[in-house]
Design a protein around this motif. Structure first.
Motif, PDB file in Angstrom:
ATOM      1  N   LEU A  11      -9.987   3.168  -1.149  1.00  0.00           N
ATOM      2  CA  LEU A  11      -9.016   2.256  -0.536  1.00  0.00           C
ATOM      3  C   LEU A  11      -9.073   0.861  -1.145  1.00  0.00           C
ATOM      4  N   TYR A  12      -7.900   0.279  -1.379  1.00  0.00           N
ATOM      5  CA  TYR A  12      -7.786  -1.112  -1.817  1.00  0.00           C
ATOM      6  C   TYR A  12      -7.602  -1.987  -0.573  1.00  0.00           C
ATOM      7  N   LEU A  13      -8.382  -1.712   0.448  1.00  0.00           N
ATOM      8  CA  LEU A  13      -8.240  -2.413   1.715  1.00  0.00           C
ATOM      9  C   LEU A  13      -9.579  -2.996   2.121  1.00  0.00           C
ATOM     10  N   ILE A  14      -9.558  -3.867   3.144  1.00  0.00           N
ATOM     11  CA  ILE A  14     -10.801  -4.479   3.591  1.00  0.00           C
ATOM     12  C   ILE A  14     -11.780  -3.407   4.062  1.00  0.00           C
ATOM     13  N   GLN A  15     -13.042  -3.644   3.799  1.00  0.00           N
ATOM     14  CA  GLN A  15     -14.090  -2.717   4.205  1.00  0.00           C
ATOM     15  C   GLN A  15     -15.315  -3.514   4.569  1.00  0.00           C
ATOM     16  N   PRO A  16     -16.245  -3.052   5.363  1.00  0.00           N
ATOM     17  CA  PRO A  16     -16.199  -1.741   6.012  1.00  0.00           C
ATOM     18  C   PRO A  16     -15.286  -1.763   7.226  1.00  0.00           C
ATOM     19  N   TRP A  17     -14.713  -0.604   7.550  1.00  0.00           N
ATOM     20  CA  TRP A  17     -13.826  -0.485   8.694  1.00  0.00           C
ATOM     21  C   TRP A  17     -14.636  -0.345   9.971  1.00  0.00           C
ATOM     22  N   THR A  18     -14.177  -1.030  11.003  1.00  0.00           N
ATOM     23  CA  THR A  18     -14.693  -0.838  12.346  1.00  0.00           C
ATOM     24  C   THR A  18     -13.496  -0.488  13.213  1.00  0.00           C
ATOM     25  N   ARG A  19     -13.740  -0.073  14.421  1.00  0.00           N
ATOM     26  CA  ARG A  19     -12.647   0.209  15.353  1.00  0.00           C
ATOM     27  C   ARG A  19     -11.830  -1.066  15.569  1.00  0.00           C
ATOM     28  N   GLU A  20     -12.517  -2.227  15.616  1.00  0.00           N
ATOM     29  CA  GLU A  20     -11.842  -3.503  15.870  1.00  0.00           C
ATOM     30  C   GLU A  20     -10.988  -3.939  14.676  1.00  0.00           C
ATOM     31  N   THR A  21     -11.519  -3.819  13.453  1.00  0.00           N
ATOM     32  CA  THR A  21     -10.723  -4.225  12.290  1.00  0.00           C
ATOM     33  C   THR A  21      -9.531  -3.293  12.097  1.00  0.00           C
ATOM     34  N   THR A  22      -9.706  -2.028  12.442  1.00  0.00           N
ATOM     35  CA  THR A  22      -8.590  -1.083  12.356  1.00  0.00           C
ATOM     36  C   THR A  22      -7.503  -1.465  13.352  1.00  0.00           C
ATOM     37  N   ALA A  23      -7.886  -1.740  14.607  1.00  0.00           N
ATOM     38  CA  ALA A  23      -6.906  -2.136  15.624  1.00  0.00           C
ATOM     39  C   ALA A  23      -6.190  -3.427  15.223  1.00  0.00           C
ATOM     40  N   GLN A  24      -6.934  -4.369  14.656  1.00  0.00           N
ATOM     41  CA  GLN A  24      -6.342  -5.639  14.216  1.00  0.00           C
ATOM     42  C   GLN A  24      -5.338  -5.401  13.095  1.00  0.00           C
ATOM     43  N   ASP A  25      -5.696  -4.571  12.123  1.00  0.00           N
ATOM     44  CA  ASP A  25      -4.800  -4.264  11.014  1.00  0.00           C
ATOM     45  C   ASP A  25      -3.522  -3.595  11.521  1.00  0.00           C
ATOM     46  N   LEU A  26      -3.650  -2.644  12.435  1.00  0.00           N
ATOM     47  CA  LEU A  26      -2.466  -1.951  12.955  1.00  0.00           C
ATOM     48  C   LEU A  26      -1.579  -2.883  13.762  1.00  0.00           C
ATOM     49  N   SER A  27      -2.169  -3.823  14.465  1.00  0.00           N
ATOM     50  CA  SER A  27      -1.393  -4.801  15.221  1.00  0.00           C
ATOM     51  C   SER A  27      -0.551  -5.651  14.274  1.00  0.00           C
ATOM     52  N   ILE A  28      -1.124  -6.040  13.164  1.00  0.00           N
ATOM     53  CA  ILE A  28      -0.399  -6.816  12.147  1.00  0.00           C
ATOM     54  C   ILE A  28       0.712  -5.961  11.551  1.00  0.00           C
ATOM     55  N   GLN A  29       0.395  -4.703  11.220  1.00  0.00           N
ATOM     56  CA  GLN A  29       1.380  -3.821  10.596  1.00  0.00           C
ATOM     57  C   GLN A  29       2.549  -3.514  11.521  1.00  0.00           C
ATOM     58  N   ALA A  30       2.283  -3.428  12.815  1.00  0.00           N
ATOM     59  CA  ALA A  30       3.354  -3.116  13.768  1.00  0.00           C
ATOM     60  C   ALA A  30       4.442  -4.185  13.771  1.00  0.00           C
ATOM     61  N   LYS A  31       4.089  -5.426  13.397  1.00  0.00           N
ATOM     62  CA  LYS A  31       5.046  -6.540  13.415  1.00  0.00           C
ATOM     63  C   LYS A  31       5.438  -7.003  12.018  1.00  0.00           C
ATOM     64  N   ALA A  32       4.971  -6.302  10.989  1.00  0.00           N
ATOM     65  CA  ALA A  32       5.190  -6.747   9.609  1.00  0.00           C
ATOM     66  C   ALA A  32       6.666  -6.698   9.228  1.00  0.00           C
ATOM     67  N   THR A  33       7.060  -7.671   8.431  1.00  0.00           N
ATOM     68  CA  THR A  33       8.412  -7.683   7.877  1.00  0.00           C
ATOM     69  C   THR A  33       8.379  -7.006   6.508  1.00  0.00           C
ATOM     70  N   PHE A  34       9.546  -6.642   6.028  1.00  0.00           N
ATOM     71  CA  PHE A  34       9.649  -5.976   4.726  1.00  0.00           C
ATOM     72  C   PHE A  34      10.875  -6.546   4.022  1.00  0.00           C
ATOM     73  N   ALA A  35      10.712  -7.776   3.515  1.00  0.00           N
ATOM     74  CA  ALA A  35      11.862  -8.451   2.926  1.00  0.00           C
ATOM     75  C   ALA A  35      11.527  -9.358   1.754  1.00  0.00           C
ATOM     76  N   ALA A  36      10.237  -9.623   1.501  1.00  0.00           N
ATOM     77  CA  ALA A  36       9.848 -10.578   0.464  1.00  0.00           C
ATOM     78  C   ALA A  36       8.688 -10.024  -0.357  1.00  0.00           C
ATOM     79  N   ASP A  37       8.444 -10.646  -1.492  1.00  0.00           N
ATOM     80  CA  ASP A  37       7.327 -10.243  -2.340  1.00  0.00           C
ATOM     81  C   ASP A  37       6.042 -10.172  -1.521  1.00  0.00           C
TER      82      ASP A  37
END
Length: 194
Positions: A48-74
């Protein structure tokens, strides 16, 4: 070089998006346990080219960000949960990351729980990503970056009809060991002529 550019349709939100056997949808807070169950596995995390190590908390935080992410700019990143119609459990995830709006370039990526590998789900989901990239959003070029040792991912890119464009020798470090990265790409014209 052709001066022609295509306007992108990144304001479209076609999710949930269904394939023959899968549903691609935005992440939600209840998905954290499912996603953590595979992201924390050493055989998954090492590629993975993602932050590591994964914890339950970092996973939940990442998904919270992704749920609201925009898809319009570089550099905007659209990560999607992959589920099956008969089972709401997340079996993997796919992503589109805008490399360049001006050049019409998008990166694709995918991660699947090892329990669900070998059934064609990754091929089906990645094919849907290319369909979204080219047919829905109107990108000119899609590419994937992967570790040369990730044989399954190399085979997947070839099944998708992507061509190997580069082999970057020892350009990355993973767990203190230098790794070689492969770049696979496909143009919209190649996708449409398949």
């Amino acid at each position: 070089m052709s001066p022609k550019t295509t306007a992108l349709n990144t304001d479209i939100d076609p999710f949930p998006y269904s394939t023959e056997r899968l549903i691609l949808r935005r992440f939600g807070p209840p998905d954290a346990d499912d996603v953590f169950s595979y992201r924390q596995l050493p055989e998954v995390a090492k590629y993975l080219y993602l932050i590591q190590p994964w914890t339950r908390e970092t996973t939940a935080q990442d998904l919270s960000i992704q749920a609201k992410a925009t898809f319009a700019a570089d550099n905007d990143d659209l990560q999607l949960a992959v589920t099956r119609p008969e089972d709401p459990r997340v079996i993997g995830e796919v992503r589109l990351r805008i490399e360049s709006i001006a050049a019409g370039q998008v990166e694709i990526g995918y991660i699947f729980h090892p329990e669900f590998q070998g059934r064609g789900y990754a091929t089906e989901a990645a094919t849907a990503l290319l369909r979204l990239a080219f047919d829905t959003y109107g990108f000119h070029r899609a590419y994937a970056r992967l570790d040369e040792e990730n044989r399954g991912s190399v085979a997947l890119c070839r099944r998708l009809g992507m061509r190997q464009e580069a082999r970057l020798v020892e350009n990355d470090i993973r767990d203190g060991v230098r790794g070689t990265e492969l770049i696979f790409g496909m143009l919209a014209s190649e996708w449409h002529s398949r």
